[in-house]
Design an enzyme around this catalytic site. Structure first.
Site, mmCIF file in Angstrom:
data_model
loop_
_atom_site.group_PDB
_atom_site.id
_atom_site.type_symbol
_atom_site.label_atom_id
_atom_site.label_comp_id
_atom_site.label_asym_id
_atom_site.label_seq_id
_atom_site.Cartn_x
_atom_site.Cartn_y
_atom_site.Cartn_z
ATOM 1 N N GLU A 199 119.907 92.223 -37.230
ATOM 2 C CA GLU A 199 121.352 91.981 -37.356
ATOM 3 C C GLU A 199 122.154 93.231 -36.985
ATOM 4 O O GLU A 199 122.989 93.716 -37.744
ATOM 5 C CB GLU A 199 121.701 91.507 -38.770
ATOM 6 C CG GLU A 199 121.126 90.149 -39.098
ATOM 7 C CD GLU A 199 121.562 89.610 -40.440
ATOM 8 O OE1 GLU A 199 121.652 88.377 -40.597
ATOM 9 O OE2 GLU A 199 121.811 90.409 -41.371
ATOM 10 N N GLU A 386 116.155 83.966 -39.277
ATOM 11 C CA GLU A 386 116.549 83.770 -40.666
ATOM 12 C C GLU A 386 117.421 82.533 -40.798
ATOM 13 O O GLU A 386 118.444 82.415 -40.140
ATOM 14 C CB GLU A 386 117.333 84.985 -41.192
ATOM 15 C CG GLU A 386 116.555 86.283 -41.241
ATOM 16 C CD GLU A 386 117.395 87.433 -41.777
ATOM 17 O OE1 GLU A 386 118.413 87.159 -42.456
ATOM 18 O OE2 GLU A 386 117.049 88.593 -41.519
#
Length: 487
Positions: A199, A386
């Protein structure tokens, strides 16, 4: 049609959130080792000594450093959830065996930089840490998994923050590349799919304000983008068969109204938060709208000729991403009760969606929409790293019933399957997480994500025993049927 043969099914975890053993095996501290737990209404906090030597605390940030004159400090009267976490460090064989029982064909975790190079290049390699991960990956492969491993997840050694002052210092690029090269060389026998920064876009400013913090974060991000590119180049030189992807925090949002300014604002948010990083890593250069962002925040990044060459030569081989929920964007004034949380980023409430206890809006159709957007934009293999939901759950008589988790994943997999049928080039799906662990945003153990219950709470009570939730058996059935049996 359904999912293709060889589609990767599994789950994700991360070193700092699951391993525990924060000061064992030669590991040095990372910033979250100084963090306490928050709650459903409060983010986690980091504790330290301020410039006057006084005890202080503030909200933790994914890329964290202390102001000049401050230093990290542990306090005996506080409980730090990451110190034990789920104790994967001592339970990994048991946990991987449970993943095998579920039928995993892949699993994702990160490697703790602080276990491999605890004090950076000058401190040398910690062989005990190298061997720990070697056995984790070797065991996973023996159990039939094709691991996809992340190098960094907000956990550089504190020693490097003290040495270099954080990611504003380009010396961190060389430190990261040295760490990456060790991992590629040591584990290439077991791992052929990697991701650099988890991320990476999470520190991207969104408020439009030319504050020192926002300017700092854009400099941090540039150095991380260059570090990721150079690591990717190194991986391809070490072994041409290694594939290295980027990993971007997903951003699916809608305009609140049909007002054209709301639609424009929504698209600008997508450009700023997602595409700024993803375009650079997938295309090899900053997108044209980056100039608008730099002007808006009052900075001019120091992009060298070598940086530009590295970004182009170190393009990612695939795009990984996270997706939990969606948001709403507006240019209109709204009341405070019209907002809600959404991962680390707040958002306007969507009246068509339900939310969990932390205010994350559940949107399976948005997942499918998002898959199409990134598939169309990048025309490259994509990987869902995710996807999951945090819930408050209790084990009773050795059993944990979690129908909400099953419902969440069932609806998201349904939409994912439709997207694949519609042409999306998705090669794998790893849920967040496999097993209960410490929440990144709130630092809680009580915020549970896994198919496997871990007996540990926010105050450190529990014996760490593992038990299978109802979702464990459900996901096992999903994997065995390659995503066909979702009942």
């Amino acid at each position: 049609m359904g999912f293709p043969k060889g589609f990767l099914w599994g789950g994700s975890i991360s070193a700092a959130q699951i391993e525990g053993a924060w000061d064992e095996g030669g590991k040095s501290p990372v910033s979250v080792d100084y963090c306490t737990a928050g709650s459903t209404t409060k983010r986690r906090e980091i504790w330290y000594l301020d410039q006057n030597g006084q005890r202080a605390h503030r909200y933790w940030e994914p890329v964290d450093e202390l102001d000049e004159g401050c230093r990290f400090k542990l306090f005996d009267d506080l409980h730090y959830t990451n110190h034990v976490a789920s104790d994967f460090y001592h339970h990994y064989k048991e946990d991987l065996k449970l993943f095998k029982e579920m039928g995993y064909t892949t699993f994702n975790t990160s490697i703790s930089w602080a276990r491999i190079l605890p004090y950076g290049m000058k401190g040398g390699v910690n062989q005990e840490g190298v061997e720990f991960y070697r056995d984790v990956f070797k065991t996973a492969v023996e159990y039939g998994m094709d691991p996809v491993i992340t190098l960094y997840k907000y956990d550089e050694p504190v020693s490097l923050l003290e040495q270099h002052g954080g990611w504003r210092n380009r010396a961190m690029i060389d430190e990261f590349v040295a760490f990456a090269k060790i991992c590629f060389k040591e584990y290439k026998e077991y791992v052929n799919k990697w991701m650099t920064f988890n991320e990476i876009n999470i520190i991207m400013p969104l408020d439009g304000q030319p504050s020192k913090k926002n300017q700092r974060n854009l400099i941090y991000l540039h150095n991380q983008l260059v570090a990721a590119a150079r690591a990717t180049i190194a991986a391809h030189e070490i072994d041409e068969h290694l594939k290295v992807g980027c990993m971007i925090c997903g951003n699916m949002s809608y305009p609140l109204t049909p007002d054209p300014m709301d639609a424009l604002k929504r698209y600008e948010k997508f450009q700023d938060f997602f595409c700024y990083s993803a375009d650079t890593q997938m295309r090899g250069y900053y997108p044209p709208f980056a100039k608008r962002i730099w002007k808006q925040y009052g900075i001019k990044p120091q992009i060298t000729d070598q940086d530009q060459k590295d970004l182009m030569n170190g393009k990612a081989d695939f795009i990984g991403f996270s997706y939990y929920s969606s948001g709403v964007v507006t240019t209109h004034e709204i009341d405070a009760n019209q907002t809600t949380e959404g991962n680390i980023l707040g958002t306007v409430k969507n009246p068509y969606l339900k939310a969990n206890a932390w205010g994350w809006q559940i949107d399976p159709v948005g997942f499918r929409h998002f898959l199409h957007i990134i598939n169309d934009r990048y025309n490259a293999p994509i990987f869902d790293v995710e996807n999951g939901i945090g819930l408050i759950e209790k084990e009773e008589d050795g059993v944990c019933h979690d129908p909400e988790r099953i419902a969440y994943h069932r609806e998201h997999i349904k939409q994912m399957r439709k997207a694949v049928d519609e042409g999306v080039n998705l090669f794998g799906y790893t849920t967040w997480g496999c097993i209960d662990l410490v929440s990144a945003g709130t630092g809680q153990m009580d915020k549970r994500y896994g198919f496997i219950y871990v007996d540990m709470d926010d105050e450190g009570h529990g014996d760490l025993h593992r038990s299978k939730k109802d979702s464990f058996y459900w996901y096992k059935k999903v994997i065995a049927s390659n995503g066909e049996d979702l009942d």
